[in-house]
Design a protein around this motif. Sequence first.
Motif, PDB file in Angstrom:
ATOM      1  N   TRP A 180     -11.268  52.727   4.372  1.00 40.07           N
ATOM      2  CA  TRP A 180     -11.113  51.584   3.450  1.00 40.07           C
ATOM      3  C   TRP A 180     -12.487  51.027   3.056  1.00 40.07           C
ATOM      4  O   TRP A 180     -12.734  50.712   1.896  1.00 40.07           O
ATOM      5  CB  TRP A 180     -10.270  50.518   4.164  1.00 40.07           C
ATOM      6  CG  TRP A 180     -10.143  49.238   3.405  1.00 40.07           C
ATOM      7  CD1 TRP A 180      -9.323  48.989   2.354  1.00 40.07           C
ATOM      8  CD2 TRP A 180     -10.840  48.009   3.673  1.00 40.07           C
ATOM      9  NE1 TRP A 180      -9.471  47.692   1.947  1.00 40.07           N
ATOM     10  CE2 TRP A 180     -10.389  47.063   2.719  1.00 40.07           C
ATOM     11  CE3 TRP A 180     -11.798  47.619   4.606  1.00 40.07           C
ATOM     12  CZ2 TRP A 180     -10.872  45.751   2.687  1.00 40.07           C
ATOM     13  CZ3 TRP A 180     -12.278  46.312   4.576  1.00 40.07           C
ATOM     14  CH2 TRP A 180     -11.814  45.395   3.631  1.00 40.07           C
ATOM     15  N   ARG A 181     -13.382  50.950   4.052  1.00 37.39           N
ATOM     16  CA  ARG A 181     -14.725  50.457   3.765  1.00 37.39           C
ATOM     17  C   ARG A 181     -15.463  51.384   2.819  1.00 37.39           C
ATOM     18  O   ARG A 181     -16.221  50.945   1.969  1.00 37.39           O
ATOM     19  CB  ARG A 181     -15.547  50.353   5.060  1.00 37.39           C
ATOM     20  CG  ARG A 181     -15.125  49.246   5.948  1.00 37.39           C
ATOM     21  CD  ARG A 181     -16.237  48.254   6.273  1.00 37.39           C
ATOM     22  NE  ARG A 181     -15.640  47.073   6.885  1.00 37.39           N
ATOM     23  CZ  ARG A 181     -15.303  46.993   8.173  1.00 37.39           C
ATOM     24  NH1 ARG A 181     -15.530  48.013   8.986  1.00 37.39           N
ATOM     25  NH2 ARG A 181     -14.746  45.904   8.647  1.00 37.39           N
ATOM     26  N   ARG A 182     -15.217  52.680   3.001  1.00 41.17           N
ATOM     27  CA  ARG A 182     -15.875  53.650   2.120  1.00 41.17           C
ATOM     28  C   ARG A 182     -15.426  53.438   0.671  1.00 41.17           C
ATOM     29  O   ARG A 182     -16.208  53.518  -0.247  1.00 41.17           O
ATOM     30  CB  ARG A 182     -15.551  55.077   2.595  1.00 41.17           C
ATOM     31  CG  ARG A 182     -16.796  55.940   2.784  1.00 41.17           C
ATOM     32  CD  ARG A 182     -16.551  57.091   3.725  1.00 41.17           C
ATOM     33  NE  ARG A 182     -16.601  56.667   5.121  1.00 41.17           N
ATOM     34  CZ  ARG A 182     -15.826  57.169   6.079  1.00 41.17           C
ATOM     35  NH1 ARG A 182     -14.926  58.089   5.794  1.00 41.17           N
ATOM     36  NH2 ARG A 182     -15.931  56.723   7.321  1.00 41.17           N
ATOM     37  N   PHE A 183     -14.134  53.132   0.538  1.00 42.55           N
ATOM     38  CA  PHE A 183     -13.649  52.808  -0.811  1.00 42.55           C
ATOM     39  C   PHE A 183     -14.383  51.576  -1.345  1.00 42.55           C
ATOM     40  O   PHE A 183     -14.830  51.538  -2.470  1.00 42.55           O
ATOM     41  CB  PHE A 183     -12.139  52.531  -0.798  1.00 42.55           C
ATOM     42  CG  PHE A 183     -11.296  53.768  -0.686  1.00 42.55           C
ATOM     43  CD1 PHE A 183     -11.427  54.799  -1.623  1.00 42.55           C
ATOM     44  CD2 PHE A 183     -10.345  53.907   0.320  1.00 42.55           C
ATOM     45  CE1 PHE A 183     -10.632  55.935  -1.539  1.00 42.55           C
ATOM     46  CE2 PHE A 183      -9.548  55.042   0.415  1.00 42.55           C
ATOM     47  CZ  PHE A 183      -9.701  56.057  -0.514  1.00 42.55           C
ATOM     48  N   MET A 231      -9.583  54.744 -10.335  1.00 42.14           N
ATOM     49  CA  MET A 231      -9.101  56.017  -9.822  1.00 42.14           C
ATOM     50  C   MET A 231     -10.242  57.018  -9.669  1.00 42.14           C
ATOM     51  O   MET A 231     -10.262  57.819  -8.743  1.00 42.14           O
ATOM     52  CB  MET A 231      -8.006  56.589 -10.739  1.00 42.14           C
ATOM     53  CG  MET A 231      -6.663  55.910 -10.583  1.00 42.14           C
ATOM     54  SD  MET A 231      -6.097  55.815  -8.860  1.00 42.14           S
ATOM     55  CE  MET A 231      -5.778  57.543  -8.508  1.00 42.14           C
ATOM     56  N   GLN A 232     -11.179  56.924 -10.606  1.00 41.21           N
ATOM     57  CA  GLN A 232     -12.342  57.809 -10.528  1.00 41.21           C
ATOM     58  C   GLN A 232     -13.110  57.532  -9.232  1.00 41.21           C
ATOM     59  O   GLN A 232     -13.535  58.454  -8.528  1.00 41.21           O
ATOM     60  CB  GLN A 232     -13.222  57.522 -11.737  1.00 41.21           C
ATOM     61  CG  GLN A 232     -14.301  58.536 -12.003  1.00 41.21           C
ATOM     62  CD  GLN A 232     -15.170  58.051 -13.175  1.00 41.21           C
ATOM     63  OE1 GLN A 232     -14.656  57.509 -14.162  1.00 41.21           O
ATOM     64  NE2 GLN A 232     -16.466  58.213 -13.057  1.00 41.21           N
ATOM     65  N   ARG A 233     -13.241  56.259  -8.897  1.00 42.69           N
ATOM     66  CA  ARG A 233     -13.968  55.886  -7.675  1.00 42.69           C
ATOM     67  C   ARG A 233     -13.195  56.313  -6.427  1.00 42.69           C
ATOM     68  O   ARG A 233     -13.787  56.735  -5.433  1.00 42.69           O
ATOM     69  CB  ARG A 233     -14.224  54.379  -7.657  1.00 42.69           C
ATOM     70  CG  ARG A 233     -15.207  53.962  -8.741  1.00 42.69           C
ATOM     71  CD  ARG A 233     -15.400  52.464  -8.806  1.00 42.69           C
ATOM     72  NE  ARG A 233     -16.299  52.111  -9.901  1.00 42.69           N
ATOM     73  CZ  ARG A 233     -16.654  50.868 -10.206  1.00 42.69           C
ATOM     74  NH1 ARG A 233     -16.176  49.849  -9.505  1.00 42.69           N
ATOM     75  NH2 ARG A 233     -17.475  50.617 -11.201  1.00 42.69           N
ATOM     76  N   VAL A 284     -14.558  59.110  -3.544  1.00 43.13           N
ATOM     77  CA  VAL A 284     -14.567  58.923  -2.091  1.00 43.13           C
ATOM     78  C   VAL A 284     -13.813  60.056  -1.409  1.00 43.13           C
ATOM     79  O   VAL A 284     -14.291  60.653  -0.444  1.00 43.13           O
ATOM     80  CB  VAL A 284     -13.950  57.561  -1.709  1.00 43.13           C
ATOM     81  CG1 VAL A 284     -13.758  57.471  -0.195  1.00 43.13           C
ATOM     82  CG2 VAL A 284     -14.817  56.423  -2.212  1.00 43.13           C
ATOM     83  N   LEU A 285     -12.640  60.360  -1.943  1.00 48.83           N
ATOM     84  CA  LEU A 285     -11.810  61.366  -1.274  1.00 48.83           C
ATOM     85  C   LEU A 285     -12.440  62.757  -1.362  1.00 48.83           C
ATOM     86  O   LEU A 285     -12.350  63.553  -0.426  1.00 48.83           O
ATOM     87  CB  LEU A 285     -10.407  61.372  -1.867  1.00 48.83           C
ATOM     88  CG  LEU A 285      -9.612  60.094  -1.605  1.00 48.83           C
ATOM     89  CD1 LEU A 285      -8.227  60.210  -2.228  1.00 48.83           C
ATOM     90  CD2 LEU A 285      -9.497  59.801  -0.110  1.00 48.83           C
TER      91      LEU A 285
END
Lengths: 558, 576
Positions: A489-492, A528-530, A534-535
């Motif tokens: 979540w933090r990475r997001f 969504m791009q972001r 991350v994923l």
Amino acid sequence: MFTLPQKEFRMTTACPGSDSIQDLPSNKGDGLERECSRKPDQKLLKFYGVGDPAAELSSSSPYLSSRGSVIKWFWDSAEEGYRTYHMDEYDEDKNPSGIINLGTSENKLCFDLLSRRVSPTAPLSGIPSSKGLSSLGFPGMLPPESRLLASVAPVLESGDPPLPWGPRSLPSGLSQSDMLQVEPALLQYPDWRGHLFLREEVARFLSFYCRSPAPLKPENVVVLNGCASLFSALATVLCEAGEAFLIPAPYYGAITQHVYLYGNVRLVCVYLDSEVTGLETRPFQLTVEKLEMALQGANSEGVKVKGLILINPQNPLGDIYSPGELQEYLEFAKRHELHVMVDEVYMLSVFEESAGYRSVLSLERLPDPQRTHVMWATSKDFGMSGLRFGTLYTENRAVATAVASLCRYHGLSGLVQYQMAQLLRDHDWINQVYLPENHARLKAAHTYVSEDLRALGIPFVSRGAGFFIWVDLRKYLPEATFEEEVLLWRRFLENKVLLSFGKAFECKEPGWFRLVFSDKTHRLHLGMQRVRQVLEGQPQLADGAPPHQIQEPQGPHR
Amino acid sequence: MRDQALRYRSIHTQLMEMVLTLQQTVEDHIMQLTTRPQQRDLALEEQWHRQAIREQEALLGRLLFQIVSFLPAGAPGDQSVQPPCTSTDSRGDVGGGQPVQANRQTGQMFYQESDFENTVISYDLSNRGIDISALYHLSFRDYDTYQGNKYHKDKNTLGYINLGTSENKLCTDLLAERLSQSDMTYVDEDLLQYTDWRGQPFLRKEVARFLTFYCKTPKPLDPENVVILNGCSAVFSALAMVLCDPGEAFLVPTPSYGGFAFSTHLYAKVKLVPVHLESQVTEANGYPFQLTVDKLEHTLLRAKIEGKKVRGLVLINPQNPLGDVYSQDSMMEYLEFAKKYNLHVIVDEMYMLSVFDEAITFHSVLSMKSLPDPNKTHVIWGASKDFCISGFRFGALYTHNREVASAMSCFGYLHSISGIAQYKLRQLLQDREWIDNIYLPSYHFRLQEAHRYVTRKLKASKVPFLNRGSGLYVWINLKQYLDPCTFEEELLLHRRFLDHKLILSPGKTFMCKEPGWFRLIFAARPHLLRNAMRRFQQVLVEQAQERTVKQLEDAMKEEVSTPQPEAPASPALRKS
């Protein structure tokens, strides 16, 4: 985002739902110790949990009472993501690298429609409606019927007996706009249940949109400043301090606070599974067996359960209970003399017609009408979470009276009540302009996000209601723990997109996220791009994926 | 069937619990009655003693009433059995959700008990739920009566005139006009979305600016110290939660605004310890009902001895219902006292702009150069009274204490205000020109006029009152109309006002120690006020006549009974 410590229990005694335990691997005996580490390949053997909001707090303040310290801790811990977001909000022009909020469940798709309806003087910005401007509520463009009645509406004075603008009449100030009316009576202390004209309108509105078999009654309506207050008031008048409500989890986590702050009422989670077992037809399906187990479990601990909270359409699952299921849950509650609070705050945000949503108020016969209390608000369905309008419908006069006794603390401005009544009575606008447009936009946004997720091979749950998709990111957690969930979540957040993690909804399986799609196209695309960035940068567990990984929902569940 | 059995069993258990509590209370009661006051100050002891007995009587009455209510409908002697519930569920036969009426006869004996008649008793509610319904009904019975039958000069001349609720109706026309102007109608996306739960930043900024100006603060106030909720009741309720644990208490000089007791009890279960002030001017009292540090200290220490945990002191300035404005020096003394005993001080400055006598200068606590204990001083203000918009639902807290502010912010979830209303409030509060040049001058002029009219009438009727220059009310003394001077008689007089369709607030609702005081709201339109005062005088005339008749009767009885020496309990003697 906040999480609450939960005492977790495994049922060891035989119980009605033991069928579902049977097909678990045979590690039942040592499950208790091992479940703490939550290895991904391990079955999670928890069926319920009793929340204890005060458990985590250690430091107390010299200035605050002990409950005050708990409350402050709530506030401090609750808002991490939200605060970060507010300090760095995305703005197309001013802060294009700011955070995009796909975490808060708000409908940002229809502000143009609303602003025109609520304030006809607002500048005409945004996309014109495909349905044209004919019934947008401009002065002089109101339905002819209303205009006719407006001319005979009485002029009001402060001190009048019960506010005299009754059904289907408009006050005399119409020449400006139907929203600008300021009558002295609106500035004075009201009937604390809500002005009669508004309660009449709410009853009419709900009768129509919930398709109730008989017209609903204004005297069963109590109006407050939002559903949060309503949860608080209901908790207080239905439970003693320390008693509890059952709630199927994952659920909209803020309820924990709402019932705790004043009421000191706890929530007993009825944990649902992503895995489809036995007779279940979909992930996270609520069954009476699970309800029974959780209730028994809570009772065995000496926790007195007074009611059941159902959110329909569900948040965060977007799930919809069929009339048959609803009936079963209500029968369960009746058997155990439990109150049922049905939160239908997304009732008009069902954008998939085939989903077949039915309000509990549409049921021909309620098993226990005196203990069935329905909640609705304009926050979600009308995209006005900042307007603070919520309403209770209950046939139980004692409950209505007790809640109304607390309304002194949860009232909403008379002027806003007036505007609400004007909005709710305008069925033409709602039916012809607002709802079709809102549903079309929700659907488009939903399609966009779900296709994106599919392209990424990410499973999700969604049934065509609400503003969010419940996304399964378990395969992106190196270890199936809530710590890892928060790290992801933090990475997001670091990549400037705010999501909500499953723990905030008391989901018992780490790795689920709620993604809100009801945002303007450009923001959604960027968001969504972001997420994708991350994923894609996140190592996936290739073959070590959980064996019972959820299959992508099929058919109507999509 | 099983449901029914369970239901009966649970009723049985509850009934048993009640009977046990009742037994305990009766025992305590007897103990109190039989224990003789010992040493120390006898008069004071006697007073506590009586107070304790009264409290137990109240509890007894209430318990008895609850038990009666729990018995299935149709109990002998209950003539007001409601028709059974029409619902088909199992609760119909025990009258679930039906109001249960108490017997009027017993209602006369126990004031508290009579307040529970018409109260909704339901098995669906928690005990505190029942309590909340009952307390609300008890506290706002008159208000509800009024709501159902309001006076209107053309349509309902026989309706109630409400001079009981402190609501400002003098300037609704000005406000309605101001709020209809085009700058009020703006709506943007932020106003319709979730926002900062402490209040929209623009409004907190404006409130800080507004208070800085009107409270004449030495330094600009910080918007971060402002928490905005939907009304001062909400602010008070939330403060009670974050400053006290259940059962703890605030000191409050009485007579005092009754809504406090309601707000602290309802959700927070916090008690109020009254600091009783006296009307008599003595050496210690420079003026009637003067608050002194001695009294504060005395009450605090007594409360401590009784095992009460006092967390704070509540001050209302300008005072409600007395209309007193505290001098800077007195305020400083109270604050020093609080600091000495480590108490929070909540200063309610709700009526700060309603000081209409130009000779009086109001000093906000925020205007002080330095506060003795800034981290424990919390100021409340709202627009309900000063701007005639009680229906707007807006209250603000100003506190230097960030911990308190944080904890209070959490209550924003439950006491939030619509973004649209917040915007209008900002527009209103920032329009300094309108406030200073149009609103306040008209408002104060109208207050002066209304006050002058009412006090002239009171003087004409020879009714003593406190002549103060602030607030929307006068505190009047009707002791001379009570015979004997008891709270029972006060209640009867109050009922006589009601019979004449006039609502005043009796002193008891302000926790006044002396029976016979009433608060009369004069912030009403002239025609209404004229009518109200006519009714008022009528009641007094009637009351005086009845009193004369009663005295004559008593005197005659006395003549008859004089030959018999053993008649000391005659009412005539008791009266003297």
